[in-house]
Scaffold this active site. Structure first.
Site, PDB file in Angstrom:
ATOM      1  CB  SER A  48      -0.896   0.026   1.247  1.00 40.62           C
ATOM      2  OG  SER A  48      -1.817  -1.021   1.208  1.00 40.62           O
TER       3      SER A  48
ATOM      4  NE  ARG B  29     -10.443  -6.881  -6.707  1.00 44.96           N
ATOM      5  CZ  ARG B  29      -9.409  -6.531  -5.957  1.00 44.96           C
ATOM      6  NH1 ARG B  29      -8.186  -6.639  -6.439  1.00 44.96           N
ATOM      7  NH2 ARG B  29      -9.605  -6.074  -4.748  1.00 44.96           N
TER       8      ARG B  29
ATOM      9  CB  SER C   5     -13.099   0.510   0.282  1.00 40.24           C
ATOM     10  OG  SER C   5     -12.084   0.640  -0.703  1.00 40.24           O
TER      11      SER C   5
ATOM     12  CG  ASP D   9      -5.185  -7.131   2.110  1.00 40.99           C
ATOM     13  OD1 ASP D   9      -6.262  -7.329   1.521  1.00 40.99           O
ATOM     14  OD2 ASP D   9      -4.515  -6.091   1.951  1.00 40.99           O
TER      15      ASP D   9
END
Ligand code: S3P
Length: 431
Positions: free
Chosen positions: A22, A121, A167, A315
């Site tokens: 990230s 997605r 998110s 994750d």
């Protein structure tokens, strides 16, 4: 490529893991927006993050790659040039969603594509807010899926937006577009999500206001050039933490690890399950806490993972499900329907693979119930092109009788180049 794993009775390792995915994506994007040269060190040399560099180059950014994990990005002060051809985001949802925020503000048309997994997605979650800000989006795939065609505009409107799904990618896409809007853009996140965008923007000199559950930026201030040392990725360390935590006598120490509290939920979960943990914060990364953790194995017990904890461990849930299968008692994962729209339908795949290895598991619409403690046996398992599935089940294989084979495992390169070699070294280092 296949990964083949045998049981490893005890694990003892002192390791580093590659740079945070990230933070790597964001460091490259913010450097590209900045007003000068930024050196990125310990950049994740995984396919996802190298893909972000490729996309930025197509947009006119000069990037000197000194090694796969060290790059000098020459910022363009917020002005990209119209790309030749499609921008291929590969497997990376973060590349597609965050770049969409930046491209919403660029006065040209571009088309973002991805591999088969990314093409399934959901993108409406970013398209809707960015359209409200004035960009024009078209999803060519069914049900709002990629490819995405974006017609950006230099005159974005600011937005006040409440996240319908927790998110960080959606939050970040809106905040990045907000850097170019005429006024204050605010994202309200009822459930907190990882805050790397906020921290790294501040590190790059962009004021970010946090008030209660809201985060705001005022358009007009772009990042100033900064060098970034990317800390190790706790989501990659997660595989070794679980491998050590689940077995009395095992231990793992991970150095130079990102310890951002919006990412370390896995430590809290493993502590609840009975693992012994030592955390030492050593240095400050790019506005990010960073340090060393040591985990010592115990007999673990089941736990419940749900609610506001989910985005913090999103994750890590596949490998935490493996921990649940190895623990005594029941582990419940709930409120995690988001797992169905990751690189694969991770709830379905985890349930199927755990069952194939002999675990007692029930799949629910938003989670899993795992009655742990049954002996696991080796199996041939498909990765479904999903890096975290491949790695989570390679770890399960360390605790199974017989051989576990992960098929189509080259996807681990997405986030963890060198995983298979490290697994072999750690498994061979067993006593
Ligand atoms: C990420 C956010 C999460 C996470 C992904 C990386 C990020 O996705 O699963 O691996 O860098 O912002 P969502 O924002 O879709 O939850």
């Amino acid at each position: 490529m296949e990964i083949r794993v045998q049981r490893a009775p005890l694990i003892e390792a002192d390791i580093e893991v590659p740079g945070d995915k990230s933070i790597s994506h964001r460091s490259a994007m913010f450097a590209a927006l900045s007003d000068g040269a930024c050196r990125l060190r310990n950049y994740l040399p995984g396919e996802d993050c190298l893909g972000t560099l490729r996309v930025l180059r197509q947009l006119g950014v000069t990037i000197e790659s000194l090694s796969p994990s060290e790059h000098v990005v020459h910022g363009l002060r917020g002005r990209f040039s119209e790309p030749q051809g499609d921008l291929d985001c590969g497997n990376s949802g973060t590349t597609m969603r965050l770049m969409s925020g930046l491209l919403a503000a660029q006065p040209f048309r571009c088309r973002l594509t991805g591999d088969a997994s990314l093409s399934r997605r959901p993108m409406r979650r970013i398209m809707e807010p960015l359209q409200q800000m004035g960009a024009v989006f078209e999803a060519e795939g069914e049900g709002g899926c990629p490819p995405l065609v974006i017609r950006g505009t230099a005159g974005l409107r600011p937005l006040a937006y409440r996240l319908p799904v927790p998110s960080a990618q959606v939050k970040s896409a809106i905040l990045l577009a907000g850097l170019f809007a005429d006024g204050v853009t605010t994202v309200d996140q009822p459930v907190p999500t990882r805050d790397h965008t906020e921290r790294l923007l501040e590190y790059f000199g962009v004021p970010v206001t946090r008030e209660g559950t809201s985060v705001s930026v005022r358009g007009g201030t772009l990042p100033r050039a900064r060098d970034v040392d990317v800390p190790g990725d706790v989501s990659s360390a997660a595989f070794w933490l679980v491998a050590a935590a689940t077995q009395p006598g095992s231990s793992v120490r991970v150095r130079n690890l990102g310890l951002n509290p919006t990412r370390t939920g896995i430590l809290a979960v493993l502590l609840r399950m009975g693992a012994k943990l030592r955390e030492e914060e050593e240095t400050k990364g790019p506005g990010e806490p960073c340090g060393r953790i040591e985990i010592v194995g115990r007999s673990l017990r089941g736990t419940e993972i749900g609610g506001a904890e989910i985005p913090n461990v999103i994750d890590e849930l596949p490998v935490l499900a493996v921990a649940g299968a190895l623990a005594g008692g029941t582990t419940v994962i709930k409120d995690a329907a988001e797992l169905r729209v990751k690189e694969s339908d991770r709830l379905a795949v985890v349930a199927r693979h755990l069952a194939a290895m002999g675990a007692d598991v029930t799949e629910h619409p938003d989670g899993l119930e795992i009655r742990g403690g049954r002996p696991l046996h080796g199996a041939r398992l498909e990765s479904h092109g999903d890096h975290r599935i491949a790695m989570a089940f390679a770890i399960a294989g360390l605790f199974a009788d017989g051989e576990t084979v992960i098929e189509d495992a080259s996807c681990v390169e997405t986030s963890y180049p060198g995983f298979a070699g490290q697994l072999e070294r750690i498994a061979h280092g067993r006593r």
